[in-house]
Design a protein around this motif. Structure first.
Motif, PDB file in Angstrom:
ATOM      1  N   THR A 289     -26.499  12.577  27.603  1.00 48.95           N
ATOM      2  CA  THR A 289     -27.701  11.756  27.419  1.00 48.95           C
ATOM      3  C   THR A 289     -27.899  11.294  25.975  1.00 48.95           C
ATOM      4  O   THR A 289     -28.180  10.113  25.721  1.00 48.95           O
ATOM      5  CB  THR A 289     -28.951  12.580  27.830  1.00 48.95           C
ATOM      6  OG1 THR A 289     -28.741  13.136  29.104  1.00 48.95           O
ATOM      7  CG2 THR A 289     -30.188  11.717  27.823  1.00 48.95           C
ATOM      8  N   MET A 290     -27.781  12.249  25.051  1.00 43.20           N
ATOM      9  CA  MET A 290     -28.218  11.940  23.686  1.00 43.20           C
ATOM     10  C   MET A 290     -27.413  10.814  23.018  1.00 43.20           C
ATOM     11  O   MET A 290     -28.017   9.897  22.439  1.00 43.20           O
ATOM     12  CB  MET A 290     -28.219  13.217  22.832  1.00 43.20           C
ATOM     13  CG  MET A 290     -28.746  12.959  21.442  1.00 43.20           C
ATOM     14  SD  MET A 290     -29.395  14.430  20.650  1.00 43.20           S
ATOM     15  CE  MET A 290     -31.147  14.132  20.793  1.00 43.20           C
ATOM     16  N   PRO A 291     -26.081  10.805  23.097  1.00 40.22           N
ATOM     17  CA  PRO A 291     -25.368   9.688  22.461  1.00 40.22           C
ATOM     18  C   PRO A 291     -25.804   8.331  23.032  1.00 40.22           C
ATOM     19  O   PRO A 291     -25.873   7.339  22.295  1.00 40.22           O
ATOM     20  CB  PRO A 291     -23.891   9.990  22.763  1.00 40.22           C
ATOM     21  CG  PRO A 291     -23.842  11.471  22.936  1.00 40.22           C
ATOM     22  CD  PRO A 291     -25.135  11.820  23.616  1.00 40.22           C
ATOM     23  N   TRP A 296     -28.792   3.269  22.041  1.00 39.01           N
ATOM     24  CA  TRP A 296     -29.869   2.335  22.381  1.00 39.01           C
ATOM     25  C   TRP A 296     -30.804   2.166  21.168  1.00 39.01           C
ATOM     26  O   TRP A 296     -31.207   1.064  20.834  1.00 39.01           O
ATOM     27  CB  TRP A 296     -30.624   2.870  23.608  1.00 39.01           C
ATOM     28  CG  TRP A 296     -31.536   1.877  24.260  1.00 39.01           C
ATOM     29  CD1 TRP A 296     -31.217   0.970  25.221  1.00 39.01           C
ATOM     30  CD2 TRP A 296     -32.936   1.693  23.985  1.00 39.01           C
ATOM     31  NE1 TRP A 296     -32.319   0.234  25.564  1.00 39.01           N
ATOM     32  CE2 TRP A 296     -33.394   0.650  24.818  1.00 39.01           C
ATOM     33  CE3 TRP A 296     -33.849   2.298  23.123  1.00 39.01           C
ATOM     34  CZ2 TRP A 296     -34.711   0.207  24.818  1.00 39.01           C
ATOM     35  CZ3 TRP A 296     -35.180   1.847  23.112  1.00 39.01           C
ATOM     36  CH2 TRP A 296     -35.583   0.817  23.960  1.00 39.01           C
ATOM     37  N   TYR A 297     -31.085   3.273  20.506  1.00 38.16           N
ATOM     38  CA  TYR A 297     -31.924   3.211  19.295  1.00 38.16           C
ATOM     39  C   TYR A 297     -31.207   2.448  18.174  1.00 38.16           C
ATOM     40  O   TYR A 297     -31.815   1.654  17.449  1.00 38.16           O
ATOM     41  CB  TYR A 297     -32.248   4.623  18.779  1.00 38.16           C
ATOM     42  CG  TYR A 297     -33.245   5.421  19.606  1.00 38.16           C
ATOM     43  CD1 TYR A 297     -34.113   4.810  20.501  1.00 38.16           C
ATOM     44  CD2 TYR A 297     -33.322   6.801  19.451  1.00 38.16           C
ATOM     45  CE1 TYR A 297     -35.021   5.562  21.234  1.00 38.16           C
ATOM     46  CE2 TYR A 297     -34.233   7.563  20.178  1.00 38.16           C
ATOM     47  CZ  TYR A 297     -35.074   6.934  21.072  1.00 38.16           C
ATOM     48  OH  TYR A 297     -35.970   7.672  21.790  1.00 38.16           O
ATOM     49  N   GLY A 333     -22.096   7.737  12.998  1.00 36.05           N
ATOM     50  CA  GLY A 333     -22.726   9.054  13.188  1.00 36.05           C
ATOM     51  C   GLY A 333     -22.767   9.446  14.657  1.00 36.05           C
ATOM     52  O   GLY A 333     -22.539  10.609  15.016  1.00 36.05           O
ATOM     53  N   ILE A 334     -23.038   8.472  15.522  1.00 34.75           N
ATOM     54  CA  ILE A 334     -23.089   8.768  16.964  1.00 34.75           C
ATOM     55  C   ILE A 334     -21.693   9.164  17.464  1.00 34.75           C
ATOM     56  O   ILE A 334     -21.548  10.102  18.259  1.00 34.75           O
ATOM     57  CB  ILE A 334     -23.652   7.554  17.739  1.00 34.75           C
ATOM     58  CG1 ILE A 334     -25.096   7.279  17.303  1.00 34.75           C
ATOM     59  CG2 ILE A 334     -23.590   7.798  19.249  1.00 34.75           C
ATOM     60  CD1 ILE A 334     -25.644   5.919  17.729  1.00 34.75           C
ATOM     61  N   ALA A 335     -20.686   8.464  16.961  1.00 36.03           N
ATOM     62  CA  ALA A 335     -19.300   8.812  17.352  1.00 36.03           C
ATOM     63  C   ALA A 335     -18.970  10.235  16.892  1.00 36.03           C
ATOM     64  O   ALA A 335     -18.299  10.994  17.608  1.00 36.03           O
ATOM     65  CB  ALA A 335     -18.324   7.806  16.747  1.00 36.03           C
ATOM     66  N   LEU A 396     -25.620   3.162  29.827  1.00 31.69           N
ATOM     67  CA  LEU A 396     -24.757   3.454  28.664  1.00 31.69           C
ATOM     68  C   LEU A 396     -24.002   4.773  28.836  1.00 31.69           C
ATOM     69  O   LEU A 396     -23.028   5.040  28.130  1.00 31.69           O
ATOM     70  CB  LEU A 396     -25.598   3.515  27.376  1.00 31.69           C
ATOM     71  CG  LEU A 396     -26.207   2.203  26.886  1.00 31.69           C
ATOM     72  CD1 LEU A 396     -27.135   2.458  25.694  1.00 31.69           C
ATOM     73  CD2 LEU A 396     -25.109   1.215  26.506  1.00 31.69           C
ATOM     74  N   MET A 397     -24.499   5.645  29.732  1.00 31.10           N
ATOM     75  CA  MET A 397     -23.815   6.932  29.955  1.00 31.10           C
ATOM     76  C   MET A 397     -22.605   6.781  30.867  1.00 31.10           C
ATOM     77  O   MET A 397     -21.800   7.701  30.980  1.00 31.10           O
ATOM     78  CB  MET A 397     -24.776   7.934  30.627  1.00 31.10           C
ATOM     79  CG  MET A 397     -25.987   8.301  29.817  1.00 31.10           C
ATOM     80  SD  MET A 397     -27.012   9.433  30.817  1.00 31.10           S
ATOM     81  CE  MET A 397     -28.622   9.069  30.118  1.00 31.10           C
ATOM     82  N   CYS A 398     -22.500   5.633  31.546  1.00 26.60           N
ATOM     83  CA  CYS A 398     -21.427   5.489  32.538  1.00 26.60           C
ATOM     84  C   CYS A 398     -20.073   5.305  31.868  1.00 26.60           C
ATOM     85  O   CYS A 398     -19.972   4.739  30.779  1.00 26.60           O
ATOM     86  CB  CYS A 398     -21.713   4.291  33.440  1.00 26.60           C
ATOM     87  SG  CYS A 398     -23.153   4.557  34.483  1.00 26.60           S
ATOM     88  N   ALA A 399     -19.031   5.756  32.568  1.00 24.17           N
ATOM     89  CA  ALA A 399     -17.668   5.691  32.007  1.00 24.17           C
ATOM     90  C   ALA A 399     -17.246   4.240  31.832  1.00 24.17           C
ATOM     91  O   ALA A 399     -17.654   3.383  32.595  1.00 24.17           O
ATOM     92  CB  ALA A 399     -16.712   6.393  32.958  1.00 24.17           C
TER      93      ALA A 399
END
Ligand code: NZQ
Ligand code: ZN
Length: 399
Positions: A289-291, A296-297, A333-335, A396-399
């Motif tokens: 979820t968080m990434p 999105w942010y 950072g997200i990566a 965005l969580m989908c493969a």
């Protein structure tokens, strides 16, 4: 920085063998008749239950037992616990376990003096005003529930996972013996580490200006966590790494670093849908979820995430005044956070936790996430997300 009121009343007893003094701690908290709550049996296998009972016996404190709390704990066991606590006239609830057991103990503690169904506190605006005192012997390093006023329970009827929060739910004492976490399976250790990291992010993602002290505290704990995590994953018996991670979990959520700042919590509210829908462990759900939430942010307000990327994950300082560079730093950072989750062996996509057809569940999960107390609202404090936004995040969580 905003004004705040901060009181952390939980007595923390940290160190090896402290659980042998539980009887004295209950007595010091005016407990005279105890309901012990535990989960599926790890505390029996480790001998913790027996040691705690021996300590209560030495202090001449009678006890009764409620066991069978499962991860993502259910409301029907809470109701069973409320009835048992009333029948046995207990005046103290003692949790032996991780977040699920502690949250169940808190729910029982709130339900006993309440003239209604305890679920009222988890759905809608009403929070408990009074509760039986709760004590904790902690066996995971993860949720921070051992010293906060929160409790998260899943409805046995609707399957929805909801939380409540109240000062009266903060435990009177918490025994934190890092050695007790050495029997955790590697996956559960990893879930705990990611949960801690996520709590630090939820506090860091703030719209409050001039929060330098707590920003630096959060960044420091994050860096420590990235240093300690590989140690404990390589050697589950690395006692000092276990100790540092256990303390990090507490520091992340005992209220200190979050004081004086608005916080986010959007990833948590969205993750609850994954726990409800697929029974996934909370920390693993957050790794998915968080990434997605952060991406999105980052597309809308990348500054905070860019700062974090530079200070914690070592991204190069973006060129001042260049929005594309800020966004790129935030994404770097997200990566790095994704790579951290990957190094812990945690899932990355919705399909990994929900199966190949999980995308079909998105509309329902987005609706359930935003629907509470009879109306649809938004989740997340950093940038509030409505049902359409939450739908985008799930995609965005989908493969
Ligand atoms: O049930 P047992 O047999 O004890 O096994 C548990 C369970 O299967 C096992 N375990 C725990 N300690 C162990 C152990 N196994 C071997 N050795 C040990 N020392 O681990 C499994 C998971 O336990 P659980 O309590 O579910 O883990 P955790 O501490 O991560 O808690 C997760 C729950 O807390 C909620 C989550 O949503 C989830 O329901 N949270 C509570 C919060 C709060 N109250 O402040 C905040 C968090 O963000 C979170 O939402
Ligand atoms: Zn959490």
């Amino acid at each position: 920085m905003d004004g705040f009121s901060f009181r952390m009343p939980t007595r923390i007893e940290f160190g090896e063998g402290k659980e042998s003094h539980v009887g004295e701690l209950v007595s010091a908290s005016d407990g005279a008749r105890v309901l012990i709550v535990y989960g599926g049996g790890s505390v029996k296998r480790s001998g913790l239950l027996q040691r705690v009972i021996a300590s209560l016996d030495r202090s001449l404190i009678p006890h009764t037992i409620l066991c069978g709390v499962r991860p993502n704990p259910l409301s029907n066991l809470v109701r069973e616990g409320v009835d048992l606590a009333r029948d046995e006239k207990v005046d103290f609830v003692l949790a032996l376990g991780g977040g699920s057991v502690i949250d169940t103990a808190k729910a029982i503690a709130a339900g006993v003096p309440y003239n209604g169904d305890f679920w009222d506190f988890y759905e809608g605006e009403r929070a408990p005003e009074t509760a039986l005192p709760v004590g904790v012997v902690l066996t995971t390093a993860a949720t921070g529930s051992e010293a906060d006023g929160d409790s998260v329970i899943t409805s046995s009827e609707t399957g929805l996972k909801r939380e409540t929060s109240a000062a009266c739910l903060r435990p009177r004492f918490t025994v934190m013996d890092p050695a007790l976490t050495e029997t955790l399976p590697a996956y559960q250790t990893a879930c705990g580490i990611f949960d801690i990291m996520s709590h630090l992010y939820e506090a860091y993602l703030s719209t409050t200006a001039e929060t330098s002290v707590s920003d630096r505290m959060i960044e420091g704990v994050m860096i420590a966590l990235t240093e300690q995590a590989p140690r404990v994953m390589a050697d589950p018996h690395d006692h000092q790494a276990r100790a540092n991670i256990m303390w990090a979990a507490n520091v992340a959520l005992n209220g200190m670093i979050g004081a004086g700042r608005e916080q986010d919590w959007g990833s948590h509210e969205i993750e609850y849908a994954l726990s409800s829908e697929y029974g996934v462990a909370h920390g693993a759900g957050l790794a998915v979820t968080m990434p997605a939430v952060l991406s999105w942010y980052a597309a809308r307000s990348p500054e905070r995430l860019a700062t974090l990327a530079v200070r914690v994950w070592g991204a190069p300082e973006p060129k001042a005044g260049d929005p594309a560079a800020l966004r790129a730093a935030a994404e770097e950072g997200i990566a790095a956070l994704r790579a951290f989750a990957d190094s812990l062996g945690l899932p990355a996509t919705l399909e990994e936790v929900g199966g190949a057809d999980a995308a079909a569940d998105i509309p329902r999960m987005a609706h359930d996430t935003c629907f509470s107390g009879g109306r649809t609202g938004t989740v997340g404090g950093f940038i509030p997300m409505d049902e359409a936004a939450v739908t985008e995040v799930f995609r965005l969580m989908c493969a």
